[in-house]
Design an enzyme around this catalytic site. Structure first.
Site, PDB file in Angstrom:
ATOM      1  N   ILE A 274      -1.478   8.799 -78.455  1.00 19.43           N
ATOM      2  CA  ILE A 274      -2.266   8.854 -77.225  1.00 19.43           C
ATOM      3  C   ILE A 274      -3.414   7.858 -77.356  1.00 19.43           C
ATOM      4  O   ILE A 274      -4.287   8.014 -78.202  1.00 19.43           O
ATOM      5  CB  ILE A 274      -2.817  10.268 -76.962  1.00 19.43           C
ATOM      6  CG1 ILE A 274      -1.709  11.323 -77.054  1.00 19.43           C
ATOM      7  CG2 ILE A 274      -3.550  10.310 -75.625  1.00 19.43           C
ATOM      8  CD1 ILE A 274      -0.565  11.158 -76.089  1.00 19.43           C
ATOM      9  N   GLU A 275      -3.376   6.844 -76.515  1.00 15.58           N
ATOM     10  CA  GLU A 275      -4.435   5.855 -76.448  1.00 15.58           C
ATOM     11  C   GLU A 275      -5.362   6.272 -75.316  1.00 15.58           C
ATOM     12  O   GLU A 275      -4.911   6.548 -74.206  1.00 15.58           O
ATOM     13  CB  GLU A 275      -3.837   4.480 -76.163  1.00 15.58           C
ATOM     14  CG  GLU A 275      -4.832   3.358 -76.026  1.00 15.58           C
ATOM     15  CD  GLU A 275      -4.162   2.015 -75.730  1.00 15.58           C
ATOM     16  OE1 GLU A 275      -4.905   1.037 -75.549  1.00 15.58           O
ATOM     17  OE2 GLU A 275      -2.915   1.940 -75.680  1.00 15.58           O
ATOM     18  N   ILE A 276      -6.655   6.352 -75.602  1.00 18.38           N
ATOM     19  CA  ILE A 276      -7.652   6.650 -74.582  1.00 18.38           C
ATOM     20  C   ILE A 276      -8.491   5.391 -74.432  1.00 18.38           C
ATOM     21  O   ILE A 276      -9.082   4.913 -75.408  1.00 18.38           O
ATOM     22  CB  ILE A 276      -8.516   7.867 -74.955  1.00 18.38           C
ATOM     23  CG1 ILE A 276      -7.610   9.079 -75.191  1.00 18.38           C
ATOM     24  CG2 ILE A 276      -9.543   8.145 -73.857  1.00 18.38           C
ATOM     25  CD1 ILE A 276      -8.325  10.279 -75.783  1.00 18.38           C
TER      26      ILE A 276
END
Length: 129
Positions: A120-122
């Site tokens: 998960i890239e934020i």
């Protein structure tokens, strides 16, 4: 064709309940329950539909596998604030903040893993150089 964007994606997960808890508590997603036992995670104007491994809805991906997802979520909060909140909740930051390129241009990103190991890239456009 005039495609204008993404409406939703599907993640195959080991546990709908555990996934919902993580995305709701750690990322502020809205858990949405549908008729027929379907569950989704609302994030802004998009959603992530959840399929539990072995109980997928048809049609489905050719080889649905928990942990094979790699998605980027956009935030309007500062990445320092996001990072601080995640660390306070015991979520390990795998990488970042680091500069990347998003669909609309430069972004600054941090990377975490969900309970199934999905990446998960934020990211934030406002913090990009």
């Amino acid at each position: 064709m005039n495609i204008t964007g993404l409406d939703h994606i599907v993640l195959t997960v080991k546990s709908i309940e555990r996934t919902c808890d993580f995305y709701e508590q750690m990322l502020g997603a809205e858990v949405i329950k549908y008729n027929g036992g379907r569950t989704a995670l609302g994030l802004g104007d998009q959603k992530i539909n959840l399929h539990e491994v072995g109980k997928e809805f048809e049609p489905k991906a050719n080889a649905p596998t928990p942990g094979s997802g790699d998605i980027c979520l956009i935030t309007t909060a500062s990445l320092a604030q996001v990072e601080q909140n995640l660390l306070a909740r015991g979520v390990e930051i795998e990488e970042g903040p680091i500069e990347r390129t998003g669909a609309r241009g430069p972004i600054k990103s941090i990377y975490i893993r969900d309970p199934d190991g999905n990446l998960i890239e934020i990211a934030s456009y406002s913090e990009a150089a």
